[in-house]
Design an enzyme around this catalytic site. Structure first.
Site, short mmCIF file in Angstrom:
data_model
loop_
_atom_site.label_atom_id
_atom_site.label_comp_id
_atom_site.label_asym_id
_atom_site.label_seq_id
_atom_site.Cartn_x
_atom_site.Cartn_y
_atom_site.Cartn_z
N ARG A 117 16.23 15.85 20.07
CA ARG A 117 15.40 14.68 19.73
C ARG A 117 15.86 13.55 20.64
O ARG A 117 17.02 13.15 20.61
CB ARG A 117 15.57 14.30 18.26
CG ARG A 117 15.00 12.94 17.93
CD ARG A 117 14.90 12.70 16.45
NE ARG A 117 13.81 13.47 15.87
CZ ARG A 117 13.29 13.25 14.66
NH1 ARG A 117 13.76 12.29 13.90
NH2 ARG A 117 12.30 13.99 14.21
N HIS A 144 5.63 15.09 19.24
CA HIS A 144 6.40 15.64 18.10
C HIS A 144 5.79 17.00 17.76
O HIS A 144 5.18 17.18 16.70
CB HIS A 144 6.34 14.67 16.92
CG HIS A 144 7.38 14.91 15.87
ND1 HIS A 144 8.32 15.92 15.96
CD2 HIS A 144 7.63 14.28 14.69
CE1 HIS A 144 9.09 15.89 14.89
NE2 HIS A 144 8.70 14.90 14.11
N GLN A 147 6.45 18.94 14.28
CA GLN A 147 5.74 18.37 13.14
C GLN A 147 4.27 18.78 13.17
O GLN A 147 3.70 19.19 12.15
CB GLN A 147 5.85 16.84 13.17
CG GLN A 147 5.15 16.16 12.03
CD GLN A 147 5.79 16.44 10.68
OE1 GLN A 147 6.99 16.24 10.53
NE2 GLN A 147 5.02 16.88 9.70
N ASP A 239 1.03 7.56 10.20
CA ASP A 239 2.46 7.57 10.57
C ASP A 239 2.91 6.10 10.62
O ASP A 239 2.06 5.19 10.58
CB ASP A 239 2.60 8.26 11.95
CG ASP A 239 4.05 8.38 12.42
OD1 ASP A 239 4.97 8.24 11.59
OD2 ASP A 239 4.26 8.62 13.63
N CYS A 279 3.78 12.47 8.20
CA CYS A 279 4.94 13.24 8.67
C CYS A 279 6.22 12.81 7.99
O CYS A 279 7.19 13.57 7.95
CB CYS A 279 5.07 13.12 10.19
SG CYS A 279 5.15 11.41 10.77
N ARG A 307 7.92 22.44 7.61
CA ARG A 307 8.76 22.29 8.81
C ARG A 307 9.76 23.45 8.90
O ARG A 307 9.99 24.02 9.95
CB ARG A 307 9.53 20.95 8.77
CG ARG A 307 8.67 19.69 8.90
CD ARG A 307 8.04 19.58 10.26
NE ARG A 307 9.02 19.56 11.33
CZ ARG A 307 9.69 18.48 11.76
NH1 ARG A 307 9.44 17.31 11.22
NH2 ARG A 307 10.55 18.57 12.75
#
Ligand code: CP
Ligand code: NVA
Length: 320
Positions: A117, A144, A147, A239, A279, A307
């Site tokens: 990340r 991402h 996700q 988000d 998310c 996930r």
């Protein structure tokens, strides 16, 4: 980089049609058949945890996190452990003590794959180039993908099939918007993205999504009108208004983004059986109200659960 080395490392990590996937640096690294295969494998993994309990025995992951995480970090740790492998974790900037190319080659000597990340997408791409082992993007400023994969699986679970659905994304044209655009367009889900002026998704990613959507026979729309975006949507997604790295802009962003809050009034303009997606982490009272987040329409916790399953399937595809 030495040219011969670049070529040989490149051929290790590059994806070729028909070849099994080696890295997930950006959403487009998975071909459409690989994407569909991944969703099928996710279902098998979710149905039969014991069957895969030692599938990755003796395999080790490097987890590198430049930014905070709850879901991504824990689900990757759990995924590799539940598949019989293990992982080591490093937090903080990846290349603050030494060049990234040295870090990458050290990790490749000890572990079988890297999950990273990062702030910049380039860091992820450089890790792949220099390590020569599979690298998974666990969120960058640009994408991402893990996700979005869990989100596609969640939609498939909920609606049975993906082709012909419509997803509306309302909020910041950020990494999440980019990954959703690219995944939806390739799986035949129409996607409407509503952002304030100046916060649109990157033009080249929107153009790529439009091209892919045309091939799939569906539509991609970028608008500034949240009501138009959610019209006839099967899923309404949002988000945070200020992503990691942009937290200092939140006061200014609150003013610009307030008409883009997903609340009951906005959700009522979508289809009756529409699902609400996030998310997480969610900032209640900003991009979403508490009542929408907690409503029966919300599948945010299904997304979070998935996930784990989708990342297990991804690790199996990368490492088996
Ligand atoms: N959705 C998500 O990636 O959550 P974390 O930032 O907690 O990993
Ligand atoms: N867009 C958000 C996603 C968090 C999972 C961020 O980058 O902070």
């Amino acid at each position: 980089m030495n040219k011969a080395l670049a070529t040989s490392l490149g051929s290790v990590v590059q994806l070729h049609p028909g070849r099994s996937v080696r890295s997930l640096l950006r959403d487009a690294d998975l071909s459409i058949p690989e994407l569909k295969r991944l969703l099928d494998l996710t279902q098998q993994v979710k149905n039969g945890r014991q069957r895969y309990a030692s599938a990755l025995r003796g395999r080790y992951l490097s987890l590198l996190f430049e930014k905070p995480s709850l879901r991504t970090r824990m689900t990757f740790e759990l995924a590799i452990k539940q598949l019989g492998g293990d992982c080591v974790l490093q937090t903080g900037m990846i290349a603050d003590r030494e060049p990234l190319k040295d870090v990458a080659r050290n990790l490749a000597r000890w572990t079988d794959a890297i999950v990273a990340r990062t702030y910049s997408q380039e860091t992820i791409e450089e890790l792949a180039r220099w390590s020569g082992i599979p690298v998974v993007n666990a969120l960058s400023d640009l994408y991402h993908p893990c996700q979005a994969l869990a989100d596609m699986f969640t939609l498939k679970e909920r609606f049975g099939q993906l082709w012909g659905l419509k997803l509306a994304y309302v909020g910041d044209g950020n990494n999440m918007a980019h990954s959703l655009l690219l995944c939806c367009a390739r799986l035949g889900i129409s996607c409407s993205v509503a952002t304030p002026p100046g916060y649109e998704p990157k033009a080249e990613i929107a153009a790529e999504a439009k091209r892919l959507a045309r091939e799939s026979g569906v539509e991609v729309e970028i608008t500034h009108d949240p009501s138009a975006a959610v019209r006839s949507a099967d899923a309404v997604y949002t988000d945070v208004w200020a992503s990691m790295g942009h937290e200092s802009e939140i006061e200014e962003r609150k003013k610009v983004f307030s008409p883009y809050q997903v609340n009951e009034a906005l959700l009522s303009k979508a289809r009756k059986n529409t699902v609400f997606m996030h998310c997480m982490p969610a900032k209640r009272g900003l991009e979403v109200t508490d009542s929408v987040m907690e409503s029966a329409q919300s599948v945010a916790f299904e997304q979070a659960e998935n996930r784990l399953h989708v990342q297990k399937a991804l690790l199996l595809m990368l490492l088996q």
